[in-house]
Scaffold this active site. Structure first.
Site, PDB file in Angstrom:
ATOM      1  CD  GLU A 110     -32.644  10.548   5.358  1.00 43.82           C
ATOM      2  OE1 GLU A 110     -33.543   9.935   5.185  1.00 43.82           O
ATOM      3  OE2 GLU A 110     -31.732  10.578   4.395  1.00 43.82           O
ATOM      4  CE  LYS A 128     -36.810   3.052  11.440  1.00 39.06           C
ATOM      5  NZ  LYS A 128     -38.318   2.794  11.871  1.00 39.06           N
ATOM      6  CG  ASP A 146     -43.482   5.385  14.317  1.00 44.78           C
ATOM      7  OD1 ASP A 146     -43.613   4.635  13.759  1.00 44.78           O
ATOM      8  OD2 ASP A 146     -43.819   5.318  15.688  1.00 44.78           O
ATOM      9  CE1 TYR A 165     -37.738   5.491   2.559  1.00 43.02           C
ATOM     10  CE2 TYR A 165     -39.110   6.625   4.158  1.00 43.02           C
ATOM     11  CZ  TYR A 165     -38.840   5.508   3.240  1.00 43.02           C
ATOM     12  OH  TYR A 165     -39.605   4.441   3.358  1.00 43.02           O
ATOM     13  CE  LYS A 225     -31.945   6.758   4.512  1.00 37.28           C
ATOM     14  NZ  LYS A 225     -33.038   7.643   3.745  1.00 37.28           N
ATOM     15  CE  LYS A 270     -36.831   0.711  14.891  1.00 38.23           C
ATOM     16  NZ  LYS A 270     -37.844  -0.309  15.510  1.00 38.23           N
ATOM     17  CB  CYS A 285     -61.394 -12.512  45.729  1.00 46.47           C
ATOM     18  SG  CYS A 285     -61.538 -12.652  44.308  1.00 46.47           S
ATOM     19  CB  CYS A 319     -65.250 -15.023  44.370  1.00 49.75           C
ATOM     20  SG  CYS A 319     -63.721 -15.337  45.183  1.00 49.75           S
ATOM     21  CB  CYS A 335     -58.686 -15.314  44.946  1.00 50.11           C
ATOM     22  SG  CYS A 335     -59.955 -16.045  44.820  1.00 50.11           S
ATOM     23  CB  CYS A 362     -62.472 -17.168  42.109  1.00 49.08           C
ATOM     24  SG  CYS A 362     -62.222 -15.617  41.542  1.00 49.08           S
TER      25      CYS A 362
HETATM   26  S1  IVH Z   1     -34.603   4.824   4.360  1.00 49.33           S
HETATM   27  C1  IVH Z   1     -34.115   0.351   2.464  1.00 49.33           C
HETATM   28  N1  IVH Z   1     -35.236   6.666   5.674  1.00 49.33           N
HETATM   29  O1  IVH Z   1     -38.269   3.095   8.386  1.00 49.33           O
HETATM   30  C2  IVH Z   1     -34.935   0.901   3.151  1.00 49.33           C
HETATM   31  N2  IVH Z   1     -36.629   4.705   6.091  1.00 49.33           N
HETATM   32  O2  IVH Z   1     -37.090  -0.250   8.056  1.00 49.33           O
HETATM   33  C3  IVH Z   1     -34.844   2.159   3.258  1.00 49.33           C
HETATM   34  N3  IVH Z   1     -38.396   5.259   7.596  1.00 49.33           N
HETATM   35  O3  IVH Z   1     -40.076   0.907   6.084  1.00 49.33           O
HETATM   36  C4  IVH Z   1     -35.623   3.227   3.967  1.00 49.33           C
HETATM   37  N4  IVH Z   1     -38.189   7.268   7.973  1.00 49.33           N
HETATM   38  O4  IVH Z   1     -40.616   3.263   5.849  1.00 49.33           O
HETATM   39  C5  IVH Z   1     -35.598   5.468   5.330  1.00 49.33           C
HETATM   40  N5  IVH Z   1     -35.792   8.933   6.839  1.00 49.33           N
HETATM   41  C6  IVH Z   1     -36.071   7.408   6.516  1.00 49.33           C
HETATM   42  C7  IVH Z   1     -37.197   6.897   7.391  1.00 49.33           C
HETATM   43  C8  IVH Z   1     -37.411   5.563   7.016  1.00 49.33           C
HETATM   44  C9  IVH Z   1     -38.794   6.472   8.440  1.00 49.33           C
HETATM   45  C10 IVH Z   1     -39.158   4.010   7.486  1.00 49.33           C
HETATM   46  C11 IVH Z   1     -39.103   3.234   6.420  1.00 49.33           C
HETATM   47  C12 IVH Z   1     -38.988   1.927   6.415  1.00 49.33           C
HETATM   48  C13 IVH Z   1     -38.664   1.449   7.894  1.00 49.33           C
HETATM   49  C14 IVH Z   1     -37.009   1.032   8.096  1.00 49.33           C
END
Ligand code: IVH
Length: 670
Positions: A113, A115, A117, A222, A287, A311, A405, A408, A423, A428
């Site tokens: 999935e 992630k 932000d 999610y 997952k 990440k 500088c 000064c 400097c 200064c």
């Molecule tokens: S599953 C047990 N799925 O990422 C934690 N998290 O540390 C299950 N996040 O705080 C999280 N997109 O808020 C999951 N598709 C996604 C996500 C997601 C963003 C965030 C979530 C969590 C942090 C992971």
């Protein structure tokens, strides 16, 4: 309209508007035109105004934001909201896959999935109606932000079935809304939000729900909060499909993968495509799909073993370099900074970037007016990677460092073997201000409440010229400063007063002696025990100390030979500062306890403390902390995303602890 009619119509309108909103916002398949929706909405609003008791808590009209509340209540999560372990590269993913296969003895399927932000949110429904929404908080207790969440159109107020359940998801602000919001804030003279995540979090933490309502937030769900098998689902993908049917917005970019190769290909695909999304993502979550497999894998104290967050590496973007600004640091070094046309990099608006030094500017041939590539270095400070020569128009201007500088005007010097220009005027003002900022910083005297702005004010008001002047500040003088209230003045004076008690190493680091960093300051303080003893030491004596070399020894003796320095130290002494080392010495190390004589390796990310702090505590309890795992290692403490050291420990069958076990043992031993 009489009461009976009104009740009936309210019921009808609620039902219709919920269906229309679901079709429009979640399914993206409108059933009626905006005009028709609006007409019904206004009709409902009008009846609710006439009969306030007919306004249901989940009426679609709550989207505009209800009453201002006084404070957020606390919500204890039924099941803790955990976080995820991180993967930064392909190897980390393959290690994760191997651990999963070994534990389950099967070839599992994964769901990948995006992630998102934003910030983690929990939503609770009873009999299909939204009753409570909360932030993650510390994972156990979050804040009740129900009223703000009600304003988010993709948070359904009524579900398609009258079920009771909790779902979890990520609230976020789309990129476009973020840009518009910051433009409006700029016009209103307000500070912009650094990134969409902060903007979303800031909006949901407003006590006036009308503000959240105006911010165009959204949510992707999610997971189901509790045990999803209670709803007859046996995999994460089935649970998400179900959640979708109930009326939530889930992210449809998810994909079921049956091998780690497929997972890696998915990650590569989204690394390419992510900038085209209209919301920020900072990685990919992988997952294990089947709940049965998830159960077998279980959890660590902080995160499930059945999932990992990959990440993305630092993003590189292009923008225009409009100017070069010069600043003078604590040690007089003049640093050039690029001023940029603001751009979003990894979710943060960047308007400045480091250019390091003149040689580098010349080497890369960076010119004012250039289109440049920038990226975040170590994920924090942005830097200019290179100019795009092919984009030049001929109007770009090469940059040369000034001879004097910028603060000064005294002549700048290039010290032998150094790339930096300096400097060397001790008076200064820029250097003096920087010296004070360094003195109050966290690893130094740790005086909270003094930042760059306050130092600038103190300096302008001629209240401080050197670090010792901080200890002469009075309530009467501080209260006169702009933006200083009674509370901040008294907090500041308390922080200053408390800093007098600091152990010597904090002062030594804070003085800003060249080449004396946190570590050297600590070694010197421990070795000499007091400032007076250290001041008596000559180079020969200093270099006999383990880990203190020529450079530090020379610098320390030169520093203490300076008359101006001695005058400042005298002022500090008179102000009543502690000049003794208060930490442990070798004689204080116990000779009994779990850590005594043990060789310990720390690996992975720790949450409650840094690895440095853990090392210090273990050493204070008689343990030895080393860097690599061998058969001589007694214990490995594995934090989050522990990699090859953990694997090696497992191979050698060395005892492995998690962070919670370490903390417990540290507590017991003290
Ligand atoms: S599953 C047990 N799925 O990422 C934690 N998290 O540390 C299950 N996040 O705080 C999280 N997109 O808020 C999951 N598709 C996604 C996500 C997601 C963003 C965030 C979530 C969590 C942090 C992971």
């Amino acid at each position: 309209m009489d009461r009976i009619e009104a009740e009936k119509r309210v019921e009808e309108l609620n039902h219709l508007l919920h269906q229309y909103a679901h079709a429009y916002y979640t399914l993206d398949q409108p059933l009626v035109s905006d005009g028709v929706y609006d007409q019904y909405f206004q009709e409902l609003l009008a009846i609710e105004t006439e009969h306030p008791d007919l306004k249901y808590p989940d009426s679609p009209t709550v989207r505009v934001g209800g009453e201002i509340i006084e404070a957020f209540g606390k919500v204890t999560h039924e099941n803790p909201m955990l976080s995820l372990a991180n993967a930064f590269n392909e190897q980390d993913l393959r290690d994760f896959d191997r651990r999963v296969q070994e534990a389950t003895h099967t070839k599992v399927a994964y769901i990948c999935e995006l992630k998102i932000d934003g910030l983690a949110i929990s939503l609770r429904y009873e009999d299909g109606r939204f009753v409570q929404g909360a932030t993650r908080g510390d994972g156990t207790v979050g804040e009740d932000i129900t009223e703000n969440l009600k304003t988010i159109r993709t948070v359904p107020l009524r579900l398609q079935e009258p079920v009771s359940l909790e779902v979890r998801g990520e609230a976020y602000m789309p990129k476009q809304s973020f840009v518009k919001l910051n433009e409006a804030r700029d016009l209103a003279g307000e500070d912009p939000f650094a990134n969409p995540r902060n903007a979303a979090a800031g909006s949901l933490r407003q006590l006036d729900p009308k503000i959240a309502a105006s911010r165009n937030l959204a949510i992707f769900v999610y997971s189901i909060g509790g045990d999803a098998t209670e709803y007859g689902k046996d995999s994460h993908s089935d649970a998400l499909d179900y959640v979708d049917e109930l009326g939530f917005q889930t992210n449809h970019a998810r994909k079921r993968c049956t091998s780690i190769e497929e997972v890696i290909a998915y990650i590569e695909e989204w690394t390419e495509k992510r900038s085209a999304l209209d919301y920020e993502i900072d990685g990919i979550v992988v997952k294990v799909d089947a709940f049965e497999d998830q159960e077998q894998l279980g959890y660590t104290a902080r995160s499930p073993r059945w999932a990992i967050a990959y990440k993305f590496p630092a993003e590189e973007v292009t923008t225009t370099l409009t100017d070069v600004e010069l600043s003078v640091g604590r040690t007089g070094v003049v640093t050039p900074t690029a001023i940029l046309e603001p751009v979003l990099v990894d979710g943060t608006t960047v308007g400045r970037a480091s250019l390091h030094n003149e040689d580098l500017i010349k080497e890369k041939d960076i010119r004012i007016g250039d289109t440049v590539v920038i990226r975040k270095a170590g994920d924090i400070i942005p830097e200019v990677v290179a100019p795009l020569i092919e984009m030049r128009t001929g109007d770009e201007v090469p940059f040369t460092m000034p001879e004097n500088c910028p603060e000064c005007d005294s002549e700048l010097i290039r010290l032998e073997e150094e790339v930096a220009l300096r400097c060397v005027n001790p008076q200064c003002p820029a250097q003096m201000k920087e010296a004070i900022i360094h003195f109050v910083s966290r690893n130094a005297m740790n005086i909270e409440g003094i930042g760059e702005r306050v130092v600038e004010q103190l300096y302008r008001a001629e209240l401080v010229h050197d670090v010792a002047d901080l200890y002469t500040l009075t309530y009467e003088a501080l209260i006169e400063l702009e933006r200083m209230g009674e509370k901040s003045v008294s907090n500041l004076l308390t922080a200053i007063e408390q800093s007098k008690e600091n152990s010597l190493e904090k002062l030594l680091f804070g003085l800003g002696i060249r080449h004396v960093g946190v570590k050297a300051a600590s070694i010197l303080a421990e070795e000499f025990g007091s400032l007076d003893e250290l001041m008596k030491a000559d180079v020969e004596k200093l270099i006999t100390i383990h880990e203190i070399g020529d450079k530090v020894a020379e610098s320390v003796t030169t520093y203490f030979a300076n008359e101006d320095v001695l005058a400042v130290l005298e002022k500090l002494r008179k102000a009543g500062l502690n000049l003794q080392y208060k930490g442990l010495t070798q004689a204080d190390v116990p000779n009994e306890g779990v850590f005594v004589g043990k060789t310990i390796v720390l690996t992975g990310k720790l949450y409650e403390m840094t690895r440095g702090e853990a090392k210090k505590q273990i050493e204070a309890l008689g343990g030895k902390v080393t860097g690599s795992v061998s058969k001589n290692t007694d214990l490995v403490v594995a934090g989050e995303a522990a990699g090859s050291k953990l694997t090696r420990a497992e191979e050698l069958e060395i005892l492995v602890w998690n962070e919670a076990q370490l903390i417990e043992a540290l507590g017991e031993s003290q």
